[in-house]
Design a protein around this motif. Structure first.
Motif, PDB file in Angstrom:
ATOM      1  N   TRP A 162      90.221 -22.806 -32.250  1.00  0.00           N
ATOM      2  CA  TRP A 162      88.879 -22.329 -32.600  1.00  0.00           C
ATOM      3  C   TRP A 162      88.896 -21.535 -33.894  1.00  0.00           C
ATOM      4  O   TRP A 162      87.935 -21.566 -34.665  1.00  0.00           O
ATOM      5  N   TRP A 215      76.389 -30.966 -26.124  1.00  0.00           N
ATOM      6  CA  TRP A 215      77.377 -29.948 -26.483  1.00  0.00           C
ATOM      7  C   TRP A 215      78.799 -30.481 -26.448  1.00  0.00           C
ATOM      8  O   TRP A 215      79.606 -30.195 -27.337  1.00  0.00           O
ATOM      9  N   GLY A 219      80.917 -31.013 -29.805  1.00  0.00           N
ATOM     10  CA  GLY A 219      82.186 -30.286 -29.895  1.00  0.00           C
ATOM     11  C   GLY A 219      83.364 -31.186 -30.192  1.00  0.00           C
ATOM     12  O   GLY A 219      84.287 -30.809 -30.931  1.00  0.00           O
ATOM     13  N   HIS A 234      77.864 -25.144 -33.978  1.00  0.00           N
ATOM     14  CA  HIS A 234      79.119 -25.885 -34.002  1.00  0.00           C
ATOM     15  C   HIS A 234      80.198 -25.166 -33.194  1.00  0.00           C
ATOM     16  O   HIS A 234      80.958 -25.791 -32.448  1.00  0.00           O
ATOM     17  N   CYS A 235      80.266 -23.844 -33.364  1.00  0.00           N
ATOM     18  CA  CYS A 235      81.299 -23.057 -32.686  1.00  0.00           C
ATOM     19  C   CYS A 235      81.127 -23.103 -31.171  1.00  0.00           C
ATOM     20  O   CYS A 235      82.096 -23.248 -30.422  1.00  0.00           O
ATOM     21  N   SER A 236      79.892 -22.991 -30.709  1.00  0.00           N
ATOM     22  CA  SER A 236      79.631 -23.052 -29.273  1.00  0.00           C
ATOM     23  C   SER A 236      79.976 -24.431 -28.719  1.00  0.00           C
ATOM     24  O   SER A 236      80.532 -24.549 -27.631  1.00  0.00           O
ATOM     25  N   ALA A 237      79.642 -25.463 -29.483  1.00  0.00           N
ATOM     26  CA  ALA A 237      79.973 -26.831 -29.050  1.00  0.00           C
ATOM     27  C   ALA A 237      81.484 -27.014 -28.954  1.00  0.00           C
ATOM     28  O   ALA A 237      81.986 -27.662 -28.029  1.00  0.00           O
ATOM     29  N   ALA A 238      82.203 -26.448 -29.916  1.00  0.00           N
ATOM     30  CA  ALA A 238      83.667 -26.552 -29.887  1.00  0.00           C
ATOM     31  C   ALA A 238      84.236 -25.896 -28.633  1.00  0.00           C
ATOM     32  O   ALA A 238      85.166 -26.428 -28.008  1.00  0.00           O
ATOM     33  N   HIS A 241      83.474 -28.121 -25.596  1.00  0.00           N
ATOM     34  CA  HIS A 241      84.383 -29.272 -25.582  1.00  0.00           C
ATOM     35  C   HIS A 241      85.771 -28.881 -25.091  1.00  0.00           C
ATOM     36  O   HIS A 241      86.362 -29.545 -24.239  1.00  0.00           O
ATOM     37  N   SER A 242      86.311 -27.789 -25.617  1.00  0.00           N
ATOM     38  CA  SER A 242      87.664 -27.360 -25.237  1.00  0.00           C
ATOM     39  C   SER A 242      87.755 -27.066 -23.745  1.00  0.00           C
ATOM     40  O   SER A 242      88.721 -27.464 -23.082  1.00  0.00           O
TER      41      SER A 242
END
Length: 341
Positions: A162, A215, A219, A234-238, A241-242
């Motif tokens: 991240w 999402w 991500g 973008h950060c929240s989607a990443a 996804h993780s």
């Protein structure tokens, strides 16, 4: 100097090595678990077990919250600092004897050994192991603290990836006004890609940001990029996804939080939606931690209600990511974006 003070001093000495930008993930993981243990009241038994493992005086892995930790490399700065400060400290305060390992030393010690061990209280992990956590308690408060510790350890394993996301909308100190970097144009690429893919999925597309598929797919595209750029979306989607692709979280609630007051998004994790709703979950905000004006080593806030954006007006659970649909969600992402693997 007490045993705990010695460990704290060793960590501070390790932290102070600013020029050492390539600190190993093994050392970072060791420091993370030591900090958690230092915050846990009681005797020093668990700290002693952890230190004995990290310094190689005990050849068994130290298991905490379902994660196994092994000896640090003797050439590492953390090993040297722990060894230095522990030697000059008072003996640990142990109310019960620490059982030494009877196993013979292993021929080689891997950098870090991770198992998906099943915590005895609260969390159910997809793949189990015969290992058991180092602490057990029948107390609900202890169980809750234990569950949080397990989540924090597992979340921390995604932090390095991240941290590679470069923020392209920098705050100016004025509400709703940002300074966009020259790389902001690259942040529009994954947003356009996910929009194009979801145009073929009308039922999902019409839900917009309230669709878990949005999402997870967004991500995947962000995290797959060789160079990662993004805004809070973008950060929240990443993060989604993780966590969706980490089976550890299959029985944990995940929710994307939206703040209309700040036009901001972040993610919360907890053992139930009730805990998330009342601010007792864990807040994860990669945009906030990657902000170059105040870079942080972690995006994680153990008690969401104490997080900056929690107390502001307009906060809502924008999109829950249902536990029962994680497998289907992974399949959806892989089928629409096969290159994510």
């Amino acid at each position: 100097m007490t045993y705990r003070e010695a460990i704290d001093q060793a960590i501070k000495a390790w932290d102070s090595i600013r020029w050492h930008i390539n600190k190993s993930e093994q050392s970072k993981s060791a420091v993370h678990v030591l900090r958690l243990l230092l915050k846990t009241p009681g005797d020093d038994k668990l700290l002693r077990q952890a230190i004995d493992t990290f310094l190689g005086t005990c050849h068994e892995a130290f298991n905490y919250a379902g994660v196994n930790y092994v000896q640090l490399k003797p050439t590492s700065a953390l090993y040297a600092n722990l060894d230095k400060y522990i030697k000059g400290a008072n003996p640990p305060l142990i109310s019960l004897p620490v059982v030494a390992s009877s196993s013979s030393p292993r021929p080689g010690i891997p950098p870090v050994a991770i198992t998906s061990a099943l915590p005895s209280v609260g969390l159910s992990v997809a793949s189990s192991s015969s290992s058991s956590p180092a602490v057990s308690s029948s107390s609900p408060a202890s169980a809750s603290s234990r569950d949080t510790s397990a989540l924090l350890v597992q979340i921390s394993r995604h932090q390095a990836e991240w941290s590679k996301i470069a923020i392209t909308d920098l705050p100016t100190g004025k509400h709703g006004v940002y300074k966009y970097t020259d790389d902001n144009k690259y942040a529009d690429v994954p947003r356009g890609a996910v929009s194009g893919l979801l145009k073929r999925e009308p039922k999902i597309d019409e839900q917009g940001l309230r669709a878990p598929e949005f999402w997870a797919l967004f991500g995947a595209i962000v995290m797959r990029a060789p160079k990662k750029f993004g805004r809070c979306l973008h950060c929240s989607a990443a993060v989604v996804h993780s966590l969706v692709f980490d089976p550890f979280f299959d029985n944990c609630e995940i929710a994307v939080m939206g703040s209309t007051e700040y036009d901001h998004y972040f993610v919360c994790v907890g053992s139930s939606m009730g805990k998330i709703r009342t601010g007792l979950g864990i807040a994860i905000d990669v945009w906030d931690s990657n902000n170059p004006a105040k870079p942080s080593s972690t995006s994680t806030h153990p008690l969401a209600k104490n997080f900056t954006y929690w107390s502001e007006a307009g906060l809502e659970i924008l999109c829950p990511i249902p536990t029962e649909s994680r497998a289907a969600l992974r399949l959806f992402v892989k089928s629409r974006f096969p290159d994510r693997a």
